[in-house]
Every structure is written in structure tokens, then in C-alpha cells.
Design a protein around this motif. Sequence first.
Motif, short mmCIF file in Angstrom:
data_model
loop_
_atom_site.label_atom_id
_atom_site.label_comp_id
_atom_site.label_asym_id
_atom_site.label_seq_id
_atom_site.Cartn_x
_atom_site.Cartn_y
_atom_site.Cartn_z
N THR A 1 0.80 -1.21 -0.17
CA THR A 1 -0.02 0.09 -0.07
C THR A 1 0.88 1.18 0.02
OG1 THR A 1 -1.74 -0.90 1.35
CG2 THR A 1 -1.82 0.95 1.49
N TRP A 2 1.81 1.23 0.84
CA TRP A 2 2.84 2.51 0.92
C TRP A 2 3.46 2.88 -0.58
CZ3 TRP A 2 3.74 6.17 4.37
CH2 TRP A 2 5.00 7.00 4.04
N VAL A 3 3.95 1.84 -1.22
CA VAL A 3 4.48 1.98 -2.41
C VAL A 3 3.70 2.14 -3.49
CG1 VAL A 3 6.08 0.94 -4.11
CG2 VAL A 3 6.53 0.52 -1.54
N ARG A 4 2.48 1.56 -3.51
CA ARG A 4 1.96 1.71 -4.97
C ARG A 4 0.38 2.40 -4.98
NH1 ARG A 4 3.85 0.76 -9.20
NH2 ARG A 4 1.94 -0.49 -10.17
N LEU A 5 0.03 2.63 -3.69
CA LEU A 5 -1.54 3.20 -3.83
C LEU A 5 -1.47 4.81 -3.64
CD1 LEU A 5 -4.61 2.92 -3.69
CD2 LEU A 5 -4.53 2.93 -1.35
N PRO A 6 -1.55 5.54 -4.59
CA PRO A 6 -1.88 7.10 -4.53
C PRO A 6 -3.14 7.35 -3.56
CG PRO A 6 -2.89 6.25 -6.67
CD PRO A 6 -2.19 4.82 -5.89
N GLU A 7 -3.21 8.70 -3.46
CA GLU A 7 -4.08 9.36 -2.85
C GLU A 7 -5.38 9.29 -3.96
OE1 GLU A 7 -6.88 10.26 -0.38
OE2 GLU A 7 -5.27 10.02 0.41
N THR A 8 -6.56 8.80 -3.37
CA THR A 8 -7.60 8.99 -4.54
C THR A 8 -8.68 10.08 -4.20
OG1 THR A 8 -8.95 7.57 -3.20
CG2 THR A 8 -7.70 6.40 -4.86
N LEU A 9 -8.77 10.66 -2.90
CA LEU A 9 -9.67 11.74 -2.49
C LEU A 9 -9.29 12.88 -3.38
CD1 LEU A 9 -11.99 12.53 -0.85
CD2 LEU A 9 -10.51 13.14 0.96
N HIS A 10 -10.27 13.66 -4.31
CA HIS A 10 -10.23 14.89 -4.84
C HIS A 10 -9.96 15.91 -3.73
CE1 HIS A 10 -10.81 18.00 -7.67
NE2 HIS A 10 -10.88 17.01 -8.61
N PRO A 11 -9.04 16.79 -3.95
CA PRO A 11 -8.70 17.82 -2.93
C PRO A 11 -9.96 18.67 -2.57
CG PRO A 11 -6.62 17.73 -4.37
CD PRO A 11 -8.06 16.86 -4.99
N GLU A 12 -10.63 18.76 -3.53
CA GLU A 12 -11.56 20.01 -3.16
C GLU A 12 -12.78 19.03 -2.43
OE1 GLU A 12 -13.98 19.75 -7.30
OE2 GLU A 12 -12.00 20.98 -7.07
N TYR A 13 -12.88 17.91 -2.22
CA TYR A 13 -13.76 17.02 -1.58
C TYR A 13 -13.38 16.83 -0.02
CZ TYR A 13 -16.41 15.53 -5.78
OH TYR A 13 -17.32 15.59 -6.74
N ARG A 14 -12.27 17.39 0.43
CA ARG A 14 -12.00 17.30 1.87
C ARG A 14 -12.80 18.04 2.59
NH1 ARG A 14 -6.45 15.08 2.73
NH2 ARG A 14 -5.42 14.84 0.54
N GLN A 15 -13.00 17.10 3.74
CA GLN A 15 -14.25 17.68 4.59
C GLN A 15 -13.58 17.98 6.14
OE1 GLN A 15 -17.55 18.20 3.56
NE2 GLN A 15 -16.98 17.57 1.54
N PRO A 16 -13.83 19.09 6.75
CA PRO A 16 -13.28 19.34 8.31
C PRO A 16 -14.15 18.40 9.03
CG PRO A 16 -15.06 21.13 7.71
CD PRO A 16 -14.76 20.36 6.23
N ILE A 17 -13.25 18.04 10.01
CA ILE A 17 -13.72 17.06 11.11
C ILE A 17 -14.69 17.93 12.08
CG2 ILE A 17 -13.21 15.56 13.11
CD1 ILE A 17 -10.75 14.79 11.57
#
Length: 422
Positions: free
Chosen positions: A194-210
Motif C-alpha cells: 500500500t505504501w509503495v503503490r497506492l496513490p491518494e484517491t480523494l479529490h482535494p476539493e472534496y476534503r471535509q473538516p472534522i
Amino acid sequence: MTAAMTCAPAPETAAKRLGPREFVVLMAFLQALQALAVDSMLPALGHMAADLHLQDANQRQLVVGIFLIFGGLGCLVPGTLADRYGRRRVLMASLGFYIVCTIGCALVTNFWQLLAMRAILGFTCAGLAVLPAAIIRDWYEGDQMARLQSMVAMVFMVVPMIAPSIGQAVLLVASWRWIFGVMAVLAGLVAAWTWVRLPETLHPEYRQPIQFGPLMRTMGDVTANRAAFGYVFGMALIQGALFGYINSSQQLVAEHFGAGSRFPLVFACMASMMAMTNFVNARIVERFGARRVSHTALLVYICTSAVQLTLALYEAETLYRFIAVMTVNVCLMGFIGSNFASISLQPFARTAGAAASAQSFIRMVLASSLGALVGQAYDNSARPLAFAMVATGALALLLVLYSEHGKLFRRLIPPGAPRPRA
């Protein structure tokens, strides 16, 4: 499938780092680590009970049941964190906790310490169950998402096929504690991948505050959304019956029906048939639609569960009859599960992570609690399990009818989408 990935965030980077086939396998292996934490235990439950001096035979089931219940409770957390910090970071944290907690399970000195470590393990690695669905939702939607879910489930089912055999093989050469050692090593390999191969898939503008408020609103949205409600709770009921089988399978199959050392083989055969079902579902779901396929499977599931109950009530059930009917039901669950999951996530595009967490929380808490009750009701027969399967199937049908406004088998095609060829 490659074309569909062009909708992913940073598609060029994703395409270079992770191909579609590797993506499917990695998502399956992430989810499979939780299955490994359940199914590899099954042949060892009797050894654990003897080594840790248990008096009540049904208490051994809690090694599985507690993990599932706390895994459900933990589902509410990782999706919200992933919507804020990204999928990749939360996945790596879940994998880290998995490794540490499995080592802790190997070092316990009594049964209650083992249950405590299993509870912590279930809660902290819940992201492995939740986040693959959110990652898939980041890149896919509609029936194509259901198809990919089925492909992931097909690969995922390799682990339930071999996990009891892994546990059985370890017991031939070492203590049951080494089963946890094997789990830690396998989790380390998946973490490195996972560390080597998986990129971030969440679109930056979809990030939500906690924020506590939005989290509760997402939970409210999931339960208030009629289109999702029936599928979330319906799947919780069906999954609860499955968990009831898993909890009691060692006692029911290995002891009551006399399978003995053949138990891992029985489990593997059922899992292989479920994997084949998911392959078939992946091939047909885009043609016929997730609703048509899953509704048909649910109706057949209710009928075959009634057959199971009849055999159990009239004491006409043998090992081979039980295996035959239960295998059919497990296969039907394969048609139901991935399709129900994809349908229930459709209304939540911008908050897929939080919605996946909320839905997984509801499904897992209800299913694992129901499964524990079914398991604890074990009375040296298949009757409690058969009753549970009939009841949960019928209730699930009522819930689906509620979500679908009383109409089954509808095919919903998004506006502008190409219609399938006849």
C-alpha cells in the motif's frame, strides 16, 4: 475499466502507479485482512478454549464475535478521518494498529485479555473494511461501481477459502498463538504494498473538516435517505445470519455434523463458490442492473432458507445436505452484498468516506450483534441458524420494498448514460 479511472483525482499519476488489475487485488487484500482475523481463528477455537481453561463451550465464539462487534463500532471513525486527511494516511494507520494488536493477541495469558486485545484490534483496524469502498467510490459510480465491488469481492474470497487451512496448518506445527504471528507478517506485506503503490484517491476539493455536527448529519442522512435505508439495514440482517454461521461453524460443522479435520475444506468450498458468484455478478451486473440481480437473489435466498429450516426442524439434515443448501445461500449472499453496498452509496458522492463509515457502522454493529446472538443460541443443531436465515431474509425484503416504494427489479440509469444493449 481504465477509461473509468480517468475520472479519478490526478488520473495520470494514478494510472502510472497503480493499474486496474492491481487496484482490484490490493483493495481485496486490504479487506481480506479482516476476514483473515476471523476465519483463521475457527480451527483453533477449541485449542484456545482448552489452553485458556474455558468452561462454557459457546464462550469460545466470543473470540470471533467480539472482534466483529468492535469492528462495527470502529467503522464510524475512519471514513470521517479519511474525508479530512485522505484515504492513504488512514489506511496506513489501520494497518499499523493491525500489526501491533495481532502481536498483542499472541502474548496474552488468559481468555479475558485475549478478548480485550481482539476488541482493540477490531476497533482500530475498521478502516480496512470501510476505506476500500470509499476509494472505489472515488473512482467509480453506478453499475460500474457494483461490477468493481464484485471483482474485489471475488479476489477477497480467496482469503476465506484458505484462512481456516492456514490456521489448521499452523496448529500442526505450533501453538494457536502463532496464527497471530502469521497475521502480523501478512499485514506487514500488505502495508508495504500500500505504501509503495497506492496513490491518494480523494479529490482535494472534496476534503471535509472534522466536526461532530457534520458527522452526526451524515449518520442522519444515511438513516433518513429512503433510497439507502432499506439496503443498509437489509444487508445488516443478511450479514447477521452469515455471522451467526461463522460464529457457530466450528461447533456446528466440525463437531455436530462430524466434519472434524475436514472443516477447513468445507469452509473453503463454500468460499470458492461465493467467489465464483461474485465473478458471475461482475459479468452480469452492468447488463441487468444491481437492483434486478440483488432482488432476484434475495427472493431465492428466502426460499432456500426455508428449505434449510424444514430440514433442520424434521431432523433430516446431514452434513452433505447442510453443505449443499448452505452453499447455495452463501452464493446468493454474494449477489446481494456487493450490489446492496453499491446501491446504498449512490446518493453520497461528495461524502463517500463518511457515508461508507456510517453505513459500515450500522451494518457491522447490527450484523455482528445479531450474529453473536445467533451463535450463542447454538443448541447442537442447525435450527437457530435456519430460523435466523428465514427471518432476516423476509425482513430484508420488506426493507428493500420500502426503499423501492414497493417495486422490485427496477433498472435506474443515470441521465445521459448509455443504455445497455439488448
